[in-house]
Design an enzyme around this catalytic site. Structure first.
Site, PDB file in Angstrom:
ATOM      1  N   TYR A   1      -6.165   6.070   4.973  1.00  0.00           N
ATOM      2  CA  TYR A   1      -6.594   4.921   3.825  1.00  0.00           C
ATOM      3  C   TYR A   1      -5.597   3.793   4.136  1.00  0.00           C
ATOM      4  O   TYR A   1      -6.084   2.623   3.939  1.00  0.00           O
ATOM      5  CB  TYR A   1      -6.102   5.629   2.526  1.00  0.00           C
ATOM      6  CG  TYR A   1      -5.948   4.624   1.446  1.00  0.00           C
ATOM      7  CD1 TYR A   1      -6.974   4.062   0.754  1.00  0.00           C
ATOM      8  CD2 TYR A   1      -4.616   3.987   0.988  1.00  0.00           C
ATOM      9  CE1 TYR A   1      -6.885   2.868  -0.156  1.00  0.00           C
ATOM     10  CE2 TYR A   1      -4.328   3.115   0.082  1.00  0.00           C
ATOM     11  CZ  TYR A   1      -5.620   2.494  -0.468  1.00  0.00           C
ATOM     12  OH  TYR A   1      -5.390   1.521  -1.335  1.00  0.00           O
TER      13      TYR A   1
ATOM     14  N   CYS B   1     -14.504   2.180 -14.391  1.00  0.00           N
ATOM     15  CA  CYS B   1     -14.912   3.586 -14.262  1.00  0.00           C
ATOM     16  C   CYS B   1     -13.996   4.608 -13.869  1.00  0.00           C
ATOM     17  O   CYS B   1     -13.661   5.403 -13.025  1.00  0.00           O
ATOM     18  CB  CYS B   1     -15.772   3.667 -12.782  1.00  0.00           C
ATOM     19  SG  CYS B   1     -16.876   5.183 -12.557  1.00  0.00           S
TER      20      CYS B   1
ATOM     21  N   ASP C   1      -9.915   5.047  -1.891  1.00  0.00           N
ATOM     22  CA  ASP C   1      -8.603   5.663  -2.713  1.00  0.00           C
ATOM     23  C   ASP C   1      -9.311   6.465  -3.820  1.00  0.00           C
ATOM     24  O   ASP C   1     -10.550   6.615  -3.714  1.00  0.00           O
ATOM     25  CB  ASP C   1      -7.780   4.476  -3.409  1.00  0.00           C
ATOM     26  CG  ASP C   1      -8.136   3.842  -4.543  1.00  0.00           C
ATOM     27  OD1 ASP C   1      -9.491   3.797  -4.680  1.00  0.00           O
ATOM     28  OD2 ASP C   1      -7.624   3.078  -5.094  1.00  0.00           O
TER      29      ASP C   1
ATOM     30  N   GLU D   1       0.789  -1.376   0.051  1.00  0.00           N
ATOM     31  CA  GLU D   1       0.113   0.005   0.074  1.00  0.00           C
ATOM     32  C   GLU D   1       0.833   1.178   0.005  1.00  0.00           C
ATOM     33  O   GLU D   1       0.447   2.164  -0.768  1.00  0.00           O
ATOM     34  CB  GLU D   1      -0.955   0.088   1.150  1.00  0.00           C
ATOM     35  CG  GLU D   1      -1.973  -1.160   1.060  1.00  0.00           C
ATOM     36  CD  GLU D   1      -2.891  -0.877  -0.137  1.00  0.00           C
ATOM     37  OE1 GLU D   1      -3.097   0.271  -0.697  1.00  0.00           O
ATOM     38  OE2 GLU D   1      -3.502  -1.911  -0.565  1.00  0.00           O
TER      39      GLU D   1
ATOM     40  N   CYS E   1     -20.252  -1.599 -17.409  1.00  0.00           N
ATOM     41  CA  CYS E   1     -19.903  -1.478 -15.891  1.00  0.00           C
ATOM     42  C   CYS E   1     -20.971  -2.063 -15.325  1.00  0.00           C
ATOM     43  O   CYS E   1     -22.166  -2.110 -15.350  1.00  0.00           O
ATOM     44  CB  CYS E   1     -20.065   0.087 -15.507  1.00  0.00           C
ATOM     45  SG  CYS E   1     -19.733   0.082 -13.724  1.00  0.00           S
TER      46      CYS E   1
END
Length: 283
Positions: free
Chosen positions: A117, A183, A135, A34, A193
Site C-alpha cells: 500500500y 461510503c 487502503d 502515509e 454517493c
C-alpha cells in the site's frame, strides 16, 4: 464498473479536504504522511506531519538524527514501530539511493516498513503513476460497487484497472475520500454517493465489504491493554530516564512490576528503548 470514473472524479474536485500532504509531490513527504496515517486519523496526523517534515525535510536529515530524537517528535501518534521503521528507511535511502526516495515499486518495497500500500501511495501521490492505492476505505468502496466479497489480489487488480492514466493522483485521492466520508463502514450515505448508479450493493443485503480483504478488524479494548501501557512508557521516556522500580507507575500498572518489566524489555528488544546504567531511556 462502467459509469464509475467520471462521477467520482467530478465529486472529488469539490470534496477533497485541504490536508497538508495533498499540497506536496515530494516523495519523502508523501512517504512520511502515509506512514503516519497508518491506523491514525488524519486530524491527528496533520500537525505532527507539519512539525516532522519541518524538522526533517529530507531523508538525510532524518537519518542523521538519533532515533530517540525522532521518537520524541513522533510522540502522540502511537505505534512507535512505524517511527523506528521510517527512521531505518531514511538511513537506507541515504545509504543506497543517494538520499532520494526511490521511484520504483521494487525499490520502495525493499525499504524497512514499506509495504504494497505505502509503496503504491508514494508512486501515485508523488509521481502520478497509474497504480491503484488500496487502503481499507478504497477496498470497501470497490467491494460494495462490485457487489461481492473480494480477496486482496482481486481488489488490487480492480483498483489498478480503474485508474485513469492521466489522473492517477486525483482518482486515488477521490476514491479514498469517498470511502472515508460517504461510503463509510457503519453508516454509508448511499443517497449522496456519486457511485450509487454503478454500485451493485446500494445498501441492500449483506455488506460485501465486511468479508473482503482489508476489512477493518475488530480492535481489542485499548483501556488497560499492553499497548496503552507501552504508550505511557514511551511518553515518560520522552521526558527522561526511568528506573526499573518506576516502570509500573509510569505505565499506570499499579504494582504489576513483572508485567511492566516485561513490556519495557520488549521495547528494548524492538529497538524502541535501551537500558543504560540501570535505567531505561530512549535510544
Amino acid at each position: 464498473m462502467e459509469g464509475l470514473t467520471d462521477p467520482i472524479l467530478a465529486w472529488g474536485e469539490g470534496a477533497l479536504r485541504p490536508l497538508p500532504w495533498r499540497e506536496t509531490r515530494d516523495r519523502w513527504r508523501v512517504l512520511v504522511s502515509e506512514v503516519m496515517l497508518q491506523q491514525t486519523q488524519a486530524s491527528r496526523v496533520a500537525p505532527k506531519w507539519a512539525a516532522f517534515v519541518a524538522a526533517y525535510p529530507s531523508p538525510a536529515a532524518c537519518a542523521a538524527a538519533p532515533l530517540g530524537e525522532v521518537l520524541r517528535r513522533w510522540e502522540g501518534l502511537g505505534y512507535p514501530r512505524r517511527c523506528r521503521n521510517l527512521h531505518a528507511a531514511a538511513r537506507e535511502v541515504v545509504a543506497r539511493h543517494g538520499g532520494r526516495v526511490p521511484g520504483t515499486l521494487e525499490e520502495l518495497l525493499a525499504l524497512p516498513g514499506v509495504g504494497p500500500y505505502t509503496a503504491r501511495a508514494v508512486l501515485a501521490f508523488a509521481d502520478g503513476r497509474p497504480v491503484g492505492v488500496v487502503d481499507v476505505n478504497v477496498a470497501r468502496v470497490l467491494a460494495r460497487v462490485g457487489g461481492a466479497p473480494s480477496g486482496a489480489r482481486a481488489l488490487q487488480a480492480r483498483a489498478d484497472a480503474l485508474v485513469p492514466p492521466d489522473r492517477a493522483w486525483e482518482w486515488n485521492q477521490s476514491l479514498m475520500e469517498l470511502g472515508a466520508r460517504v461510503c463509510t463502514a457503519r453508516a454509508p450515505s448511499c443517497g449522496r454517493c456519486p457511485a450509487a448508479r454503478a454500485c451493485a450493493w446500494r445498501g441492500r443485503g449483506p455488506d460485501p465489504a465486511r468479508s473482503s480483504a482489508h476489512a477493518s478488524p475488530r480492535q481489542p479494548p485499548y483501556e488497560a491493554s499492553d499497548r496503552q501501557a507501552r504508550g505511557r512508557l514511551q511518553r515518560a521516556l520522552a521526558r527522561g530516564t526511568i528506573a526499573p522500580a518506576q516502570l509500573a507507575g509510569a505505565m499506570g500498572l499499579g504494582r504489576a512490576h513483572a508485567r511492566a518489566r516485561r513490556l519495557a524489555d520488549a521495547l528494548v528488544d524492538e529497538g524502541l528503548a535501551r537500558r543504560s546504567r540501570g535505567r531505561y531511556r530512549l535510544p
